[in-house]
Design a protein around this motif. Structure first.
Motif, short mmCIF file in Angstrom:
data_model
loop_
_atom_site.label_atom_id
_atom_site.label_comp_id
_atom_site.label_asym_id
_atom_site.label_seq_id
_atom_site.Cartn_x
_atom_site.Cartn_y
_atom_site.Cartn_z
N THR A 116 24.96 -3.04 48.39
CA THR A 116 25.79 -4.18 48.79
C THR A 116 26.09 -4.13 50.28
N ASP A 117 26.41 -2.94 50.79
CA ASP A 117 26.68 -2.78 52.23
C ASP A 117 25.44 -3.11 53.07
N SER A 118 24.27 -2.69 52.59
CA SER A 118 23.03 -2.97 53.32
C SER A 118 22.74 -4.47 53.37
N ILE A 119 22.91 -5.16 52.24
CA ILE A 119 22.70 -6.60 52.19
C ILE A 119 23.69 -7.31 53.10
N SER A 128 16.96 -15.19 60.97
CA SER A 128 16.73 -16.07 59.82
C SER A 128 15.90 -15.43 58.70
N GLU A 129 14.71 -14.86 59.06
CA GLU A 129 13.83 -14.29 58.03
C GLU A 129 14.52 -13.16 57.28
N GLU A 130 15.19 -12.30 58.01
CA GLU A 130 15.88 -11.17 57.38
C GLU A 130 17.01 -11.65 56.48
N GLN A 131 17.75 -12.66 56.92
CA GLN A 131 18.86 -13.18 56.12
C GLN A 131 18.36 -13.82 54.82
N CYS A 132 17.24 -14.53 54.91
CA CYS A 132 16.68 -15.17 53.71
C CYS A 132 16.28 -14.14 52.65
N VAL A 133 15.59 -13.08 53.09
CA VAL A 133 15.16 -12.05 52.14
C VAL A 133 16.38 -11.30 51.59
N ALA A 134 17.36 -11.03 52.45
CA ALA A 134 18.57 -10.33 52.01
C ALA A 134 19.32 -11.15 50.94
N ALA A 135 19.35 -12.47 51.11
CA ALA A 135 20.00 -13.33 50.12
C ALA A 135 19.28 -13.26 48.78
N GLN A 136 17.96 -13.22 48.81
CA GLN A 136 17.19 -13.11 47.57
C GLN A 136 17.43 -11.76 46.89
N VAL A 137 17.49 -10.70 47.69
CA VAL A 137 17.76 -9.36 47.13
C VAL A 137 19.14 -9.34 46.48
N ALA A 138 20.11 -10.03 47.08
CA ALA A 138 21.45 -10.09 46.49
C ALA A 138 21.41 -10.74 45.11
N GLU A 152 30.11 -8.54 39.33
CA GLU A 152 31.20 -9.38 39.83
C GLU A 152 31.72 -8.86 41.17
N GLU A 153 31.79 -7.53 41.30
CA GLU A 153 32.22 -6.94 42.57
C GLU A 153 31.22 -7.22 43.69
N VAL A 154 29.93 -7.21 43.36
CA VAL A 154 28.90 -7.56 44.34
C VAL A 154 29.10 -9.01 44.79
#
Length: 438
Positions: A116-119, A128-138, A152-154
């Motif tokens: 969660t901290d990494s995301i 932009s590219e990094e944020q898009c992939v991070a959102a998908q990983v979340a 729920e905590e995530v």
């Protein structure tokens, strides 16, 4: 509907595991370096699709293989903190591939806080590219954890960041679209409180509702793209809304959504039409089967026009796609009917027999890609969403018997292609004859 949760205590929040250091020779060092590089050179190699490649090493030790897999995953988690954006993106892609193709509940549970901290860091500081992939990983992280206290905590940790990015007009549209989708999926999986659900719905409404007042040509391409993503994400959350909240949504949006059917963007028209169909389906479930809305005749007239649109100023592919969708939408709005679709995965099958199931399945399919069939078979949360019951316990022989070989798939596709070509040739010949006759 919101789901109950149970906290599962399996290990603590994860940091990076420590490994004992042992002396080794120069030769060992070179081997270790080569092994390390090969492990991280191709993040997508973690995906175990199982459809295009056959098992080549039958007698590989399962425990040793799992240890190696976990080691590579830990490396990806460590690399999300790297100074290089390229390395961070590669690590996120590796995690995305792994989370979409395998069940890693125990591994993730032990490292949930670290992940969660990494995301969060990638969403705040990345481009932009990094944020898009991070959102998908979340989103994938929540799907792996299922409907639990941990997911729920995530969600509650990442929701403020998603909201900030989503409402910031200076942020790239692609990033805002990814955050809208991820916010909805995380809420769908994790939210247990109706207030959390209502708050998330409000965030998404603030994005697409301004389009209600805009004229046809005042909606730019970029704005329409973001509005479509927000509208589709909003529609997903409607599928789990309680009746009390849905009644307010009917009163607010049912009379305004038809204005989006006149938008110049074909994808916006389709998204609005499918949303109308889903709203009518839910309204008939909540009120009664004879539910109709005030301007029913005008709405049906507009839907019929879109289902038979032949305007030459629209692209041919757009007209074809639009007519196909709006025939189904009109059928639902007028008669409450829906043409079912069958999804086959392994020895099982699932029927998509409503707009609610269709929206949910398409959302999960877009996120999980080729891993959707695996999760339909093995992921308890995904199976509960589609009411498939507990995962089937199948032995290796049964799985192998149900698996189609590459050769069989090749011959099947060739036969289908040949039959399609023959049918089209006959159709073309008839058209040619008619032309010559006249």
């Amino acid at each position: 509907m919101p789901r109950s949760k149970k906290r599962i205590n399996k290990g603590g929040a994860g940091g990076r595991p420590l490994r004992a250091q042992q002396p080794f020779s120069d030769e060992d060092a070179s081997i270790e370096t080569m092994s390390h590089c090969s492990s991280f050179s191709d993040p997508t190699s973690l995906a175990d699709d199982g459809t295009e490649t056959d098992q080549t090493v039958e007698d590989l030790d399962e425990e040793a293989s799992q240890e190696d897999y976990d080691y590579r995953l830990r490396g990806f988690i460590d690399s999300t903190l790297d100074k290089s954006a390229k390395v961070r993106i590669s690590a996120l892609e590796g995690l995305k591939s792994a989370f979409s193709s395998k069940l890693l509940y125990d591994f993730i549970l032990e490292r949930r806080v670290t992940l969660t901290d990494s995301i969060e860091r990638c969403l705040k500081k990345g481009k932009s590219e990094e944020q898009c992939v991070a959102a998908q990983v979340a989103s994938l992280l929540c799907i792996q954890l299922g409907s639990s206290i941990e997911s729920e905590e995530v969600f509650k940790s990442l929701r403020p960041i998603f909201k900030t990015i989503l409402t910031d007009k200076s942020v790239c549209v692609q990033t805002r679209k990814a955050c809208a989708t991820s916010l909805a999926i995380c809420c769908y999986v994790s939210a247990d409180d109706i207030e959390d659900l209502h708050l998330t719905i409000t965030y998404l409404e603030s994005i697409f509702t301004p389009s209600y007042q805009k004229q046809d040509k005042t909606i730019g391409v970029q704005t329409a793209s973001l509005d479509i993503s927000a509208l589709v994400a909003w529609t997903l959350l409607l599928t789990i809304c309680p009746p009390s909240l849905m009644k307010k949504i009917f009163e607010t949006h049912l009379a305004k959504l038809p204005c989006l059917l006149s938008c110049g963007n074909v994808d916006m028209r389709i998204a609005a039409g499918e949303t109308m169909a889903l709203l009518f389906e839910l309204a008939r479930d909540i009120y009664d089967q004879d539910f109709e809305f005030n301007d029913m005749e005008l709405l049906c007239c507009k839907l019929k026009g879109l289902a038979t649109d032949s305007n030459k100023y629209r692209a041919k592919t757009d007209r074809k796609k639009q007519r196909s969708v709006f025939r189904d939408v009109l059928k639902t709005v007028e008669d409450g009917d829906f043409d079912p679709e069958t999804i086959t995965f392994g020895p099982e099958c699932m029927y998509i027999d409503s707009w609610v199931k269709k929206r949910t399945y398409e959302t999960f399919k877009e996120l999980l890609a080729s891993g959707i069939r695996f999760h339909l078979q093995a992921n308890e949360f995904v199976r509960s969403v589609f009411e498939l019951g507990p995962p089937l316990l199948l032995d290796a022989a049964t799985l192998k018997a149900n698996k189609t070989s590459r050769v069989e798939r090749h011959f099947y596709n060739s036969a289908v292609s040949k039959a399609r070509t023959k049918a089209r040739n006959k159709f073309r010949d008839k058209r040619a004859d008619i032309g010559e006759y006249f």
